[in-house]
Design a protein around this motif. Structure first.
Motif, PDB file in Angstrom:
ATOM      1  N   LEU A 282     -22.361  40.088  47.699  1.00 49.18           N
ATOM      2  CA  LEU A 282     -23.048  41.338  47.988  1.00 49.18           C
ATOM      3  C   LEU A 282     -24.392  40.969  48.607  1.00 49.18           C
ATOM      4  CD1 LEU A 282     -22.535  43.709  44.916  1.00 49.18           C
ATOM      5  CD2 LEU A 282     -21.658  43.997  47.221  1.00 49.18           C
ATOM      6  N   PRO A 283     -24.468  40.887  49.917  1.00 42.76           N
ATOM      7  CA  PRO A 283     -25.726  40.500  50.555  1.00 42.76           C
ATOM      8  C   PRO A 283     -26.855  41.459  50.187  1.00 42.76           C
ATOM      9  CG  PRO A 283     -23.902  40.506  52.117  1.00 42.76           C
ATOM     10  CD  PRO A 283     -23.404  41.167  50.877  1.00 42.76           C
ATOM     11  N   LYS A 284     -28.058  40.930  50.050  1.00 47.65           N
ATOM     12  CA  LYS A 284     -29.201  41.760  49.694  1.00 47.65           C
ATOM     13  C   LYS A 284     -29.432  42.863  50.727  1.00 47.65           C
ATOM     14  CE  LYS A 284     -32.979  40.088  47.986  1.00 47.65           C
ATOM     15  NZ  LYS A 284     -34.179  39.261  47.767  1.00 47.65           N
ATOM     16  N   LYS A 285     -29.042  42.609  51.974  1.00 42.16           N
ATOM     17  CA  LYS A 285     -29.246  43.616  53.016  1.00 42.16           C
ATOM     18  C   LYS A 285     -28.389  44.856  52.772  1.00 42.16           C
ATOM     19  CE  LYS A 285     -25.794  41.585  56.156  1.00 42.16           C
ATOM     20  NZ  LYS A 285     -25.574  40.950  57.484  1.00 42.16           N
ATOM     21  N   GLU A 286     -27.386  44.743  51.890  1.00 46.65           N
ATOM     22  CA  GLU A 286     -26.520  45.885  51.600  1.00 46.65           C
ATOM     23  C   GLU A 286     -26.970  46.681  50.381  1.00 46.65           C
ATOM     24  OE1 GLU A 286     -22.364  45.421  51.478  1.00 46.65           O
ATOM     25  OE2 GLU A 286     -22.208  44.421  53.408  1.00 46.65           O
ATOM     26  N   ILE A 287     -28.035  46.242  49.708  1.00 41.81           N
ATOM     27  CA  ILE A 287     -28.411  46.855  48.440  1.00 41.81           C
ATOM     28  C   ILE A 287     -28.710  48.347  48.593  1.00 41.81           C
ATOM     29  CG2 ILE A 287     -30.199  46.910  46.649  1.00 41.81           C
ATOM     30  CD1 ILE A 287     -28.069  44.759  46.349  1.00 41.81           C
ATOM     31  N   ALA A 288     -29.431  48.727  49.645  1.00 41.74           N
ATOM     32  CA  ALA A 288     -29.751  50.149  49.828  1.00 41.74           C
ATOM     33  C   ALA A 288     -28.474  50.971  49.946  1.00 41.74           C
ATOM     34  CB  ALA A 288     -30.627  50.330  51.065  1.00 41.74           C
ATOM     35  N   SER A 289     -27.490  50.437  50.674  1.00 36.27           N
ATOM     36  CA  SER A 289     -26.219  51.149  50.828  1.00 36.27           C
ATOM     37  C   SER A 289     -25.434  51.163  49.528  1.00 36.27           C
ATOM     38  CB  SER A 289     -25.380  50.492  51.932  1.00 36.27           C
ATOM     39  OG  SER A 289     -26.032  50.565  53.188  1.00 36.27           O
ATOM     40  N   VAL A 290     -25.429  50.031  48.808  1.00 37.26           N
ATOM     41  CA  VAL A 290     -24.711  49.956  47.535  1.00 37.26           C
ATOM     42  C   VAL A 290     -25.285  50.961  46.543  1.00 37.26           C
ATOM     43  CG1 VAL A 290     -24.326  48.503  45.502  1.00 37.26           C
ATOM     44  CG2 VAL A 290     -23.924  47.577  47.791  1.00 37.26           C
ATOM     45  N   CYS A 291     -26.611  51.075  46.513  1.00 37.51           N
ATOM     46  CA  CYS A 291     -27.270  51.960  45.546  1.00 37.51           C
ATOM     47  C   CYS A 291     -27.109  53.443  45.879  1.00 37.51           C
ATOM     48  CB  CYS A 291     -28.755  51.609  45.428  1.00 37.51           C
ATOM     49  SG  CYS A 291     -29.023  50.038  44.596  1.00 37.51           S
ATOM     50  N   ARG A 323     -29.780  43.766  25.026  1.00 31.34           N
ATOM     51  CA  ARG A 323     -30.061  42.538  25.777  1.00 31.34           C
ATOM     52  C   ARG A 323     -29.073  42.475  26.933  1.00 31.34           C
ATOM     53  NH1 ARG A 323     -34.672  41.051  25.330  1.00 31.34           N
ATOM     54  NH2 ARG A 323     -34.420  38.797  25.296  1.00 31.34           N
ATOM     55  N   PHE A 324     -29.609  42.565  28.143  1.00 32.79           N
ATOM     56  CA  PHE A 324     -28.773  42.509  29.337  1.00 32.79           C
ATOM     57  C   PHE A 324     -28.830  41.090  29.891  1.00 32.79           C
ATOM     58  CE2 PHE A 324     -30.142  46.915  28.956  1.00 32.79           C
ATOM     59  CZ  PHE A 324     -28.934  47.569  29.047  1.00 32.79           C
ATOM     60  N   ILE A 325     -27.690  40.439  29.931  1.00 34.80           N
ATOM     61  CA  ILE A 325     -27.611  39.086  30.493  1.00 34.80           C
ATOM     62  C   ILE A 325     -27.123  39.244  31.922  1.00 34.80           C
ATOM     63  CG2 ILE A 325     -26.576  36.807  30.274  1.00 34.80           C
ATOM     64  CD1 ILE A 325     -26.346  37.324  27.284  1.00 34.80           C
ATOM     65  N   ILE A 326     -28.044  39.063  32.852  1.00 34.54           N
ATOM     66  CA  ILE A 326     -27.795  39.442  34.248  1.00 34.54           C
ATOM     67  C   ILE A 326     -27.824  38.219  35.151  1.00 34.54           C
ATOM     68  CG2 ILE A 326     -28.550  40.852  36.183  1.00 34.54           C
ATOM     69  CD1 ILE A 326     -29.776  42.803  34.265  1.00 34.54           C
ATOM     70  N   ARG A 327     -26.698  37.979  35.770  1.00 32.88           N
ATOM     71  CA  ARG A 327     -26.641  36.942  36.789  1.00 32.88           C
ATOM     72  C   ARG A 327     -27.183  37.523  38.098  1.00 32.88           C
ATOM     73  NH1 ARG A 327     -21.149  33.512  38.283  1.00 32.88           N
ATOM     74  NH2 ARG A 327     -22.202  31.770  39.336  1.00 32.88           N
ATOM     75  N   SER A 328     -27.899  36.722  38.868  1.00 32.02           N
ATOM     76  CA  SER A 328     -28.461  37.149  40.163  1.00 32.02           C
ATOM     77  C   SER A 328     -29.565  38.185  39.996  1.00 32.02           C
ATOM     78  CB  SER A 328     -27.361  37.696  41.090  1.00 32.02           C
ATOM     79  OG  SER A 328     -26.357  36.748  41.308  1.00 32.02           O
ATOM     80  N   TYR A 329     -30.320  38.108  38.894  1.00 37.35           N
ATOM     81  CA  TYR A 329     -31.480  38.998  38.760  1.00 37.35           C
ATOM     82  C   TYR A 329     -32.607  38.490  39.656  1.00 37.35           C
ATOM     83  CZ  TYR A 329     -34.698  42.292  36.630  1.00 37.35           C
ATOM     84  OH  TYR A 329     -35.577  43.333  36.430  1.00 37.35           O
ATOM     85  N   ASP A 331     -33.608  35.268  42.618  1.00 43.90           N
ATOM     86  CA  ASP A 331     -32.980  34.258  43.444  1.00 43.90           C
ATOM     87  C   ASP A 331     -33.559  32.891  43.098  1.00 43.90           C
ATOM     88  OD1 ASP A 331     -35.437  33.946  44.744  1.00 43.90           O
ATOM     89  OD2 ASP A 331     -34.823  35.009  46.546  1.00 43.90           O
ATOM     90  N   ARG A 332     -33.146  31.881  43.806  1.00 45.44           N
ATOM     91  CA  ARG A 332     -33.536  30.512  43.476  1.00 45.44           C
ATOM     92  C   ARG A 332     -35.037  30.261  43.608  1.00 45.44           C
ATOM     93  NH1 ARG A 332     -29.070  26.924  43.462  1.00 45.44           N
ATOM     94  NH2 ARG A 332     -27.123  27.952  44.071  1.00 45.44           N
ATOM     95  N   LYS A 333     -35.724  31.072  44.400  1.00 51.00           N
ATOM     96  CA  LYS A 333     -37.160  30.898  44.603  1.00 51.00           C
ATOM     97  C   LYS A 333     -37.999  31.802  43.713  1.00 51.00           C
ATOM     98  CE  LYS A 333     -36.642  29.450  49.438  1.00 51.00           C
ATOM     99  NZ  LYS A 333     -37.026  29.737  50.844  1.00 51.00           N
ATOM    100  N   GLY A 334     -37.340  32.540  42.828  1.00 54.22           N
ATOM    101  CA  GLY A 334     -38.082  33.430  41.949  1.00 54.22           C
ATOM    102  C   GLY A 334     -38.332  34.801  42.548  1.00 54.22           C
ATOM    103  N   ASN A 335     -37.818  35.048  43.746  1.00 53.97           N
ATOM    104  CA  ASN A 335     -37.936  36.375  44.356  1.00 53.97           C
ATOM    105  C   ASN A 335     -36.899  37.312  43.731  1.00 53.97           C
ATOM    106  OD1 ASN A 335     -39.930  35.577  46.348  1.00 53.97           O
ATOM    107  ND2 ASN A 335     -38.260  34.474  47.350  1.00 53.97           N
ATOM    108  N   PRO A 336     -37.064  38.621  43.911  1.00 52.49           N
ATOM    109  CA  PRO A 336     -36.047  39.540  43.384  1.00 52.49           C
ATOM    110  C   PRO A 336     -34.667  39.201  43.931  1.00 52.49           C
ATOM    111  CG  PRO A 336     -38.011  40.756  43.996  1.00 52.49           C
ATOM    112  CD  PRO A 336     -38.215  39.346  44.489  1.00 52.49           C
ATOM    113  N   GLY A 337     -33.723  39.034  43.020  1.00 49.45           N
ATOM    114  CA  GLY A 337     -32.337  38.811  43.414  1.00 49.45           C
ATOM    115  C   GLY A 337     -31.647  40.138  43.639  1.00 49.45           C
ATOM    116  N   ILE A 338     -30.329  40.110  43.725  1.00 52.56           N
ATOM    117  CA  ILE A 338     -29.583  41.323  44.042  1.00 52.56           C
ATOM    118  C   ILE A 338     -29.777  42.388  42.970  1.00 52.56           C
ATOM    119  CG2 ILE A 338     -27.260  42.263  44.329  1.00 52.56           C
ATOM    120  CD1 ILE A 338     -26.501  39.663  45.733  1.00 52.56           C
TER     121      ILE A 338
END
Length: 424
Positions: A282-291, A323-329, A331-338
């Motif tokens: 799920l590319p981050k560029k699609e998040i607005a559409s997904v939401c 407690r929400f255990i969330i993968r991809s919260y 990204d690898r650089k600490g920026n907002p993930g998906i």
């Protein structure tokens, strides 16, 4: 494909439901529960109508009028940039929304979306359709789709017949009565050709069972660490299976009690986007559409409602923090993930409703994985999400917090007698 039935009553907006609605109203916002007119002309929830049409198309080859798709009312999958590449899988791959009680569970595993195949049903879906000659030819109907591949992704035997159980099919999309661990470990009624792990312990050698661990996807990939004694350093599946066998094989009565405890675990799973794709992307560029998809908005609203209720609880309320255990919260650089981006997008879309939750507050209830490859829930591999500087390293959670996670999930109670016996 299905004509939505007219609504007979007003409902709160999604944001209003988060703030002041009741859990008894939750299905009003679940698009798979939207009332539609089925193929027989009767009004029924979309999930029921879709399962009936899918069963008929696969078993008889008779396609429903207007074609078939799992796309729920309120979703617009064609608005996604990935639709052209994923349309076959989105339409025909059985979706997965959630399992377990979203209201009562204390530990909730939160993922992105289901991938192209799964192992716990005879209805395994492969979304890249390759016919003789090697050309990619996407099928136009679900019946045609199911004629090409069998459950192993190989060309299907034309003499093979398919039989689909409606209750099991619906439960795969979502099941609020059985959590994923109960389905994989103990449930004799909710699986197809796969045998629950606890049953298989009595017929197969432990070594053979360990070699088949991929058949118990959620247990093996995510939860097995919680089933091992704290301090376990390696071979989590082996240790967990040995520990389960010690309890499950003692006696018929103890084994039955053990299975009921697994049914009662306070765990749940849910996916941001319930539709199946060739790969979990799920590319981050699609998040607005997904939401903007009704199904994704429903999933995000459940998370926010649990947090909002706990944050705004009364002094006398007996609530356990989720407690929400969330993968991809992140990204690898600490920026907002998906996932963090999706929650931010949702709150921005609902800004006029004033949901009183900051991202810093939400982060207090989120655990994520220290590793981006290994997603087993262990003391060393879970970490708290905090409002941090980009790229900053966050230490693993404290032992006391990890112990609390095992306790509130109910997993510690599975082994309480074992612990007493060991001390004795």
């Amino acid at each position: 494909m299905f004509e939505a039935a007219s609504k007979t009553q007003d409902t709160l907006s999604l944001a209003e439901w988060i703030i002041k609605g009741s859990w008894s109203q939750m299905n009003d916002y679940n698009p798979f529960m939207t009332l539609v007119k089925g193929a027989d002309g009767d009004t029924k929830p979309f999930i029921t109508a879709a399962c009936e049409s899918y069963k008929r198309a696969v078993e008889t080859g008779i396609e429903p009028e207007g074609g078939f798709s799992w796309e729920a009312p309120g979703d617009n999958l064609k608005s996604l940039p990935s639709y052209a590449k994923q349309s076959v899988s989105y339409k025909f791959g059985i979706p997965a929304l959630y399992s377990g009680s979203l209201e009562q569970s204390s530990v909730i595993l939160v993922l992105l979306n289901p991938g192209g195949t799964y192992n716990d049903m005879d209805l395994t879906i492969w979304s890249a359709i390759k016919q003789d000659g090697g050309d990619l030819v996407p099928p136009k109907t679900v019946a045609e789709f199911m004629e090409i591949y069998d459950e192993n992704g190989k060309f299907r035997d034309p003499n093979e017949n398919w039989t689909i159980d409606l209750a099991r099919l619906k439960a795969y999309v979502w099941d609020d009565q059985r959590n994923k661990l109960y389905q994989e470990l103990a449930d004799e009624t909710n699986r197809y050709d796969e045998v629950p792990l606890l049953t298989r312990m009595k017929t197969d050698g432990i070594a053979d069972l360990k070699s088949a661990k991929q058949e118990y996807y959620y247990f093996d990939k995510y939860f097995r660490g919680l089933f091992t004694p704290i301090g376990t350093q390696d071979h989590f599946f082996d240790v967990a299976v040995d520990r389960l066998a010690d309890i499950a094989n003692k006696s018929e009565a103890e084994g039955k009690e053990f299975k009921e405890k697994i049914r009662e675990l306070k765990i749940a799973t849910l996916d941001l986007f319930p539709y199946r794709s060739k790969t979990i992307t799920l590319p981050k560029k699609e998040i607005a559409s997904v939401c903007k998809q009704a199904s994704s908005r429903f999933v995000i609203s459940v998370i926010l409602k649990r947090i909002y209720e706990y944050e705004h609880r009364s002094e006398t309320a007996d609530l356990v923090p989720p407690r929400f255990i969330i993968r991809s919260y992140k990204d690898r650089k600490g920026n907002p993930g998906i996932w963090e981006s999706a929650i931010q997008e949702f709150l921005q879309q609902e800004e006029n409703q004033k949901i009183d939750l900051s991202m810093a507050t939400i982060a207090k209830y989120v655990l994520t994985f220290s590793s981006f490859q290994n997603v087993v829930m262990t003391e060393k591999n879970l970490r708290q999400v905090t409002p941090q500087e980009k790229g900053a390293q966050v230490a693993a959670i404290e032992t006391a917090e990890y112990e609390q996670l095992i306790k509130v999930s109910g997993i510690d109670a599975l082994f309480s007698k074992e612990a007493v016996a060991m001390k004795g």
